[in-house]
Design a protein around this motif. Structure first.
Motif, mmCIF file in Angstrom:
data_model
loop_
_atom_site.group_PDB
_atom_site.id
_atom_site.type_symbol
_atom_site.label_atom_id
_atom_site.label_comp_id
_atom_site.label_asym_id
_atom_site.label_seq_id
_atom_site.Cartn_x
_atom_site.Cartn_y
_atom_site.Cartn_z
ATOM 1 N N VAL A 88 0.869 -1.187 0.000
ATOM 2 C CA VAL A 88 0.000 0.000 0.000
ATOM 3 C C VAL A 88 0.904 1.235 0.000
ATOM 4 O O VAL A 88 1.849 1.311 0.783
ATOM 5 C CB VAL A 88 -0.896 0.009 1.261
ATOM 6 C CG1 VAL A 88 -1.794 1.238 1.280
ATOM 7 C CG2 VAL A 88 -1.726 -1.267 1.348
ATOM 8 N N VAL A 89 0.597 2.187 -0.864
ATOM 9 C CA VAL A 89 1.459 3.372 -1.005
ATOM 10 C C VAL A 89 0.692 4.616 -0.546
ATOM 11 O O VAL A 89 -0.419 4.877 -1.017
ATOM 12 C CB VAL A 89 1.895 3.556 -2.482
ATOM 13 C CG1 VAL A 89 2.877 4.714 -2.605
ATOM 14 C CG2 VAL A 89 2.500 2.262 -3.030
ATOM 15 N N ASP A 90 1.303 5.361 0.378
ATOM 16 C CA ASP A 90 0.669 6.597 0.849
ATOM 17 C C ASP A 90 0.616 7.636 -0.257
ATOM 18 O O ASP A 90 1.612 7.870 -0.957
ATOM 19 C CB ASP A 90 1.484 7.187 2.014
ATOM 20 C CG ASP A 90 0.810 6.958 3.356
ATOM 21 O OD1 ASP A 90 -0.422 6.745 3.394
ATOM 22 O OD2 ASP A 90 1.531 6.992 4.369
ATOM 23 N N MET A 91 -0.544 8.297 -0.379
ATOM 24 C CA MET A 91 -0.643 9.463 -1.263
ATOM 25 C C MET A 91 -0.144 10.656 -0.447
ATOM 26 O O MET A 91 -0.678 10.932 0.630
ATOM 27 C CB MET A 91 -2.090 9.662 -1.714
ATOM 28 C CG MET A 91 -2.578 8.462 -2.520
ATOM 29 S SD MET A 91 -4.210 8.709 -3.250
ATOM 30 C CE MET A 91 -3.867 9.975 -4.459
ATOM 31 N N PRO A 92 0.890 11.360 -0.917
ATOM 32 C CA PRO A 92 1.458 12.423 -0.089
ATOM 33 C C PRO A 92 0.595 13.674 -0.045
ATOM 34 O O PRO A 92 -0.281 13.864 -0.904
ATOM 35 C CB PRO A 92 2.797 12.715 -0.784
ATOM 36 C CG PRO A 92 2.581 12.333 -2.190
ATOM 37 C CD PRO A 92 1.615 11.177 -2.177
ATOM 38 N N PHE A 93 0.873 14.506 0.943
ATOM 39 C CA PHE A 93 0.151 15.766 1.111
ATOM 40 C C PHE A 93 0.217 16.573 -0.190
ATOM 41 O O PHE A 93 1.279 16.726 -0.787
ATOM 42 C CB PHE A 93 0.784 16.562 2.254
ATOM 43 C CG PHE A 93 0.133 17.893 2.475
ATOM 44 C CD1 PHE A 93 -1.155 17.970 2.983
ATOM 45 C CD2 PHE A 93 0.801 19.076 2.171
ATOM 46 C CE1 PHE A 93 -1.774 19.193 3.181
ATOM 47 C CE2 PHE A 93 0.197 20.302 2.362
ATOM 48 C CZ PHE A 93 -1.097 20.368 2.868
#
Ligand code: KIV
Length: 271
Positions: A88-93
């Protein structure tokens, strides 16, 4: 021919684990050689390429500065080391808060360019339109409620969230909204155990806790924290499983001493 490779974890696997009461183990990783390979080989279910890479890998004070390109780079490295886990890859700010088209474009870039299996984003009702659009495009989405570090400048502190009744009620509503929008799972960060229990019982999708007590369907920790590589972060919820920071420091000090004393390289270590 039957493949000898371990069966891959999917979002369906996680749903079945919740249904059968089997707890889900999740950790972060940001690179190939040290961590993705080791963590996957050790049997983790989910690897999160967290935007905590901003703190852990880049030394930034918050997760705010990390970019979409940097997240994609970390995710590519992790994917190269993984056989079994769901990545799972975080969507950055800044990559999804603007509008749902921007969110979809960012999620598609992550999937196409990194090879990740799913994305994660922070927020409740306000991100549901984006969640729906990303899920409709065929991309699994994990939600994240409670302490949402990308909003640190709004909260002002990293303290426990949703202790007051109104915020607790909102968290329950947000978690239901995320489930309805199509999230396959949701992270609860730093909320009271009782609230996490109530929310986990009211949802059909698995919940993953960090500082949210034992009744979530799974647990996540930042790998560098639980291995004792980061030293200056000791929240109550963190269990340290090793002192790799201490071991690495001792090894480097010994190397420096050996070079200075000309003990290294010795007779066997030269051509
Ligand atoms: O970025 C991260 O590491 C996270 C976990 C703390 C859940 O979002």
């Amino acid at each position: 021919m039957v493949s000898s490779r371990a069966k891959k974890v999917t979002t369906q696997t996680l749903l079945k684990m919740k249904q059968s009461g089997e707890k889900i183990a999740m950790l972060t990783a940001y690179d190939y050689s040290l961590w993705a390979r080791l963590v996957d080989g050790a049997g983790i279910d989910v690897i999160l390429v967290g935007d905590s890479a901003s703190n852990v890998m880049a030394g930034n004070e918050t997760t705010v500065p990390i970019t979409l390109d940097q997240m994609i780079y970390h995710a590519q490295c992790v994917i190269n080391g993984v056989d079994r886990a769901l990545v799972v890859v975080d969507m950055p700010f800044g990559s999804y808060q603007g509008d749902s088209k921007t969110a979809l474009d960012s999620a598609i870039r992550i999937m196409k360019e990194s090879g990740g299996h799913a994305v994660k984003l922070e927020g409740g009702a306000e991100v549901c339109e984006s969640v729906k659009r990303i899920v409709e495009a065929g991309i699994p989405v994990m939600g994240h409620l409670g302490l949402t570090p990308q909003s640190i400048y709004k909260f002002g502190t990293y303290s426990v969230r949703a202790k007051e009744e109104a915020e607790a009620a909102r968290l329950i509503e947000d978690s239901k909204a995320l489930e309805e929008a199509g999230c396959f799972s949701v992270v609860f960060e730093k909320i009271p155990s009782e609230l996490a229990k109530q929310a986990s019982e009211s949802l059909t999708i698995p919940t993953i806790g960090i500082g949210a007590g034992p009744d979530c369907d799974g647990q996540v920790l930042v790998l560098h924290d639980m291995l004792g590589i980061t030293k200056d972060f000791s929240p109550r919820f963190l269990r340290r499983y090793a002192d790799l920071g201490g071991a690495a420091e001792a090894a480097v000090s010994q190397y420096v001493a050996d070079v200075r004393s000309q003990d290294f390289p010795n007779e066997e270590e030269r051509y």
